[in-house]
Design a protein around this motif. Sequence first.
Motif, mmCIF file in Angstrom:
data_model
loop_
_atom_site.group_PDB
_atom_site.id
_atom_site.type_symbol
_atom_site.label_atom_id
_atom_site.label_comp_id
_atom_site.label_asym_id
_atom_site.label_seq_id
_atom_site.Cartn_x
_atom_site.Cartn_y
_atom_site.Cartn_z
ATOM 1 N N GLY A 1 0.827 -1.217 0.000
ATOM 2 C CA GLY A 1 0.000 0.000 0.000
ATOM 3 C C GLY A 1 0.856 1.259 0.000
ATOM 4 N N GLN A 2 2.089 1.143 0.484
ATOM 5 C CA GLN A 2 2.966 2.316 0.603
ATOM 6 C C GLN A 2 4.029 2.364 -0.501
ATOM 7 O OE1 GLN A 2 3.036 1.957 5.517
ATOM 8 N NE2 GLN A 2 4.881 2.583 4.484
ATOM 9 N N ARG B 1 1.785 11.194 2.736
ATOM 10 C CA ARG B 1 0.586 10.641 3.401
ATOM 11 C C ARG B 1 0.198 9.346 2.695
ATOM 12 N NH1 ARG B 1 -1.549 13.559 7.189
ATOM 13 N NH2 ARG B 1 -3.611 12.634 6.930
ATOM 14 N N THR B 2 0.273 8.264 3.453
ATOM 15 C CA THR B 2 0.073 6.952 2.856
ATOM 16 C C THR B 2 -0.639 6.047 3.856
ATOM 17 O OG1 THR B 2 1.261 5.157 1.735
ATOM 18 C CG2 THR B 2 2.428 6.207 3.542
ATOM 19 N N TYR B 3 -0.636 4.751 3.598
ATOM 20 C CA TYR B 3 -1.368 3.810 4.453
ATOM 21 C C TYR B 3 -0.830 2.409 4.225
ATOM 22 C CZ TYR B 3 -5.602 2.471 7.047
ATOM 23 O OH TYR B 3 -6.483 2.045 8.009
ATOM 24 N N ARG B 4 -0.708 1.643 5.300
ATOM 25 C CA ARG B 4 -0.327 0.248 5.091
ATOM 26 C C ARG B 4 -1.604 -0.589 5.050
ATOM 27 N NH1 ARG B 4 -1.027 -1.216 10.357
ATOM 28 N NH2 ARG B 4 -0.032 0.057 11.947
ATOM 29 N N ALA C 1 -10.594 -0.123 3.700
ATOM 30 C CA ALA C 1 -11.153 -0.259 2.347
ATOM 31 C C ALA C 1 -10.993 1.036 1.550
ATOM 32 C CB ALA C 1 -12.625 -0.650 2.435
ATOM 33 N N GLU C 2 -11.194 2.179 2.237
ATOM 34 C CA GLU C 2 -11.043 3.478 1.543
ATOM 35 C C GLU C 2 -9.638 3.628 0.967
ATOM 36 O OE1 GLU C 2 -11.843 6.738 4.234
ATOM 37 O OE2 GLU C 2 -13.860 5.925 4.555
ATOM 38 N N TRP C 3 -8.662 3.225 1.767
ATOM 39 C CA TRP C 3 -7.273 3.378 1.306
ATOM 40 C C TRP C 3 -6.903 2.315 0.278
ATOM 41 C CZ3 TRP C 3 -3.639 7.153 1.891
ATOM 42 C CH2 TRP C 3 -3.972 8.200 2.762
ATOM 43 N N GLU C 4 -7.481 1.129 0.418
ATOM 44 C CA GLU C 4 -7.181 0.090 -0.584
ATOM 45 C C GLU C 4 -7.639 0.560 -1.963
ATOM 46 O OE1 GLU C 4 -7.065 -4.031 1.986
ATOM 47 O OE2 GLU C 4 -8.960 -3.382 1.118
ATOM 48 N N ALA C 5 -8.690 1.377 -1.962
ATOM 49 C CA ALA C 5 -9.186 1.908 -3.242
ATOM 50 C C ALA C 5 -8.192 2.911 -3.830
ATOM 51 C CB ALA C 5 -10.540 2.567 -3.027
#
Length: 386
Positions: A108-109, A301-304, A323-327
């Motif tokens: 994700g990052q 600004r990111t997300y694992r 789920a929001e970040w996976e999108a």
Amino acid sequence: MLRTRPLITEKDVLQAVHAGRDVLEVTGDPIVTPAAGASLREHGIRLAVRGDATLVEGESSSPSLGNFSSTLLLEMYSTMWRIRVFEEAVSVLFREGRIIGFAHVSIGQEAVATGACLALGPKDYSTASHRGPGPIAARGARLDLMMAELYGKATGYCRGKGGSVHLADFERGILGANGIVGAGIVIAAGAALSAKMRKSGEVALAFFGDGAVNQGAFHEGLNIAAVWKLPAIFVCENNQYAVSMAAEQATGGGSIVARAAAYGMPGVQVDGQDVLAVYAAVRAAAERARAGGDPTLIECRTYRFHGHWEGEATDLRRREEIAEWEARCPIIRLGTRLLEAKIARQEQLDALRQKALEEMAAAIRFAESSPEPAPQEALEGVLLPL
Ligand SMILES: Cc1ncc(C[n+]2csc(CCOP(=O)(O)OP(=O)(O)O)c2C)c(N)n1
Ligand SMILES: [Mg+2]
């Protein structure tokens, strides 16, 4: 000498709203906190900057594809896949008990590691946090030696003694992942000092998490880099959490990037899911550093997508948030842009992913078939107390 830069907070924006103004005037090179940036957009207020403003924080819009060669764009795409497939394999192998010790993945990052590392030259230095494989693979490290290290095999980068949190490849300027949160920041400052003293033109980049900005090492590293104008780039992988502690609850002052102002260095906040934005920010920082200018703090600004580490029993984050970040997957995002701009065809993109899968499979075969370290070598290459 430290420069003072005006800080624009949400309060300033709200004052302008209450005064019925649609322009907020500021003199100098302002820092806009993320909340203020959002408020400016929400209320349709324009920031009018007087003076020689060059950097304005707040999530920048994505650079145009036209600024990048197709070779570089495809390299970005394949590097992100290289990290993704390697770490997805690590996740499975860890659960199967074939990888020992700790494993922290940055699925994700990938855009942060990729954009930043591809903006560096081959002789530059980098350090990584405990979430090591991504930033290390992004600098071109060999996946087979990395995998062997994770397996604890004698053929690994550290002969099986370091594991995923201590991967290093000095020949590529990779000074190591580090199990001590924040430690890579001061190591990079040291490498930058060495580069400056040798007048080598090299820069040193440190990756670290949002949790590390509350460590003493962050302040020591940024301070010395500012005072001595070291060719250093500090890249915060703000994935919003330190284990289960939300950055917004743990960051005094509410903004990571705003801390750059305390050290009189430029601070830039970028969308860490946008590999082009990360690349552009690091490229500009590297050019400034090589020209003898200030060091830079870049907050991505990111997300694992996975938990803190692969053995984590519970993930306290909200499912909707994940789920929001996976999108906002950085790989799909770049791939879609490349297709829409007709820079690549789907078959080309598939072939790059396939190549990464084959490299990963060969890395696993190499690790599986490699020997264990010999017991009599257990104390070799290890720092022992006297
Ligand atoms: C000095 C130090 N304190 C605490 C820890 C335990 N620890 C390991 S990872 C981690 C969280 C770090 O969070 P962050 O810096 O945001 O990086 P992320 O895991 O999110 O990539 C902590 C507290 C440590 N390894 N070192
Ligand atoms: Mg974090």
